[in-house]
Design a protein around this motif. Sequence first.
Motif, PDB file in Angstrom:
ATOM      1  N   LEU A   1      37.111  -2.792  27.591  1.00 34.77           N
ATOM      2  CA  LEU A   1      38.499  -3.145  27.304  1.00 34.77           C
ATOM      3  C   LEU A   1      39.462  -2.102  27.854  1.00 34.77           C
ATOM      4  O   LEU A   1      40.403  -2.428  28.572  1.00 34.77           O
TER       5      LEU A   1
ATOM      6  N   LEU B   1      43.474  -7.813  30.647  1.00 35.30           N
ATOM      7  CA  LEU B   1      43.339  -8.449  29.333  1.00 35.30           C
ATOM      8  C   LEU B   1      44.463  -9.444  29.063  1.00 35.30           C
ATOM      9  O   LEU B   1      44.343 -10.290  28.176  1.00 35.30           O
TER      10      LEU B   1
ATOM     11  N   SER C   1      39.462  -9.986  23.660  1.00 34.52           N
ATOM     12  CA  SER C   1      38.418  -8.964  23.556  1.00 34.52           C
ATOM     13  C   SER C   1      37.055  -9.607  23.319  1.00 34.52           C
ATOM     14  O   SER C   1      36.046  -9.209  23.931  1.00 34.52           O
TER      15      SER C   1
ATOM     16  N   THR D   1      31.169  -0.710  22.218  1.00 32.77           N
ATOM     17  CA  THR D   1      32.521  -0.737  21.685  1.00 32.77           C
ATOM     18  C   THR D   1      32.712   0.498  20.825  1.00 32.77           C
ATOM     19  O   THR D   1      31.776   0.948  20.150  1.00 32.77           O
TER      20      THR D   1
ATOM     21  N   THR E   1      35.590   0.669  18.726  1.00 33.59           N
ATOM     22  CA  THR E   1      36.713   0.324  17.875  1.00 33.59           C
ATOM     23  C   THR E   1      36.676   1.072  16.539  1.00 33.59           C
ATOM     24  O   THR E   1      35.609   1.354  16.002  1.00 33.59           O
TER      25      THR E   1
ATOM     26  N   HIS F   1      37.762  -5.706  13.780  1.00 31.53           N
ATOM     27  CA  HIS F   1      37.364  -5.819  15.176  1.00 31.53           C
ATOM     28  C   HIS F   1      35.857  -5.628  15.336  1.00 31.53           C
ATOM     29  O   HIS F   1      35.237  -6.278  16.184  1.00 31.53           O
TER      30      HIS F   1
ATOM     31  N   ASP G   1      33.629  -8.355  17.098  1.00 35.87           N
ATOM     32  CA  ASP G   1      32.792  -8.018  18.250  1.00 35.87           C
ATOM     33  C   ASP G   1      31.378  -8.555  18.070  1.00 35.87           C
ATOM     34  O   ASP G   1      30.818  -9.186  18.966  1.00 35.87           O
TER      35      ASP G   1
END
Length: 284
Positions: free
Chosen positions: A209, A216, A233, A249, A251, A256, A260
């Motif tokens: 990302l 994006l 995402s 990831t 995050t 999130h 994910d």
Amino acid sequence: MENWILVENVRVPRFIYGTAWKEAQTAQLTEMALRAGFRGIDSANQRKHYDEAAVGRGVDSSVTRGLMTRADLFLQTKFTFRSGQDHRLPYDARAPLETQVEQSLASSCLHFRTEVMDAYLLHGPSTRDGMAADDWAVWRAMEGIYDRGAARLIGVSNVSLEQLERLCQGARIQPRILQNRCYALNGWDRRIREFCRARGIVYQGFSLLTANREYLKHSELMRIAKQHRRTVSQIVFRFALQAGMIALTGTTNVEHMQQDLAVLEHPLLPDEFTRIENVALTKA
């Protein structure tokens, strides 16, 4: 889609939680990720960008509380050259490189309270081009670590296709993991992914990302996300999984994290996959 793939009889999660740049929140976020359902943790014994001791505390707390067992987890760390470190070194900088590799691994094992790391990676070659003598010294040491079973898999991170080809040509033990920052601009590392697929190397993509912020908001991605009622995402991560990548990831948001992991259940159509792979080649 299954949550795991098998690499040399080692179960590797398709989605891994990355612990870089978390500092004071590292232990808390590691626990949060494990509670959310992540079973793969990526770290490095590089205090400049990671607090691996805190990652280990987060893992240990989760295991102690019965959330999972050590056998349920895939723990991955890296050896980082002196040039990539600050003053807080996990090894004696005056020691030979082979000793530094051993000392870094021993320190990581202490952090994670384990005798065996699931994966041990070279964090990146010492030079931008090719493989220098120092890189080979480190790789030979990692091969020895693999031989005696102290690391179940060995691999490399942050390399070009040419460097990966050279490593594979000269390695006695082939790398089984390649971890790279993944850019849409070059087809999401298409050429390296193709090489990895042909050689049986697992490709791990990070910054999926953050390295692609300008794409994006691409109309193609937003259109596909709307059709699936998913976030952009989620669509990027699902694309990565269908491309054969292990996705990372980092995050810090629990919602999130859950979003994910949910992409394991929502496949893209073949034409959608192709459009995303070529998103950098089309107008927004």
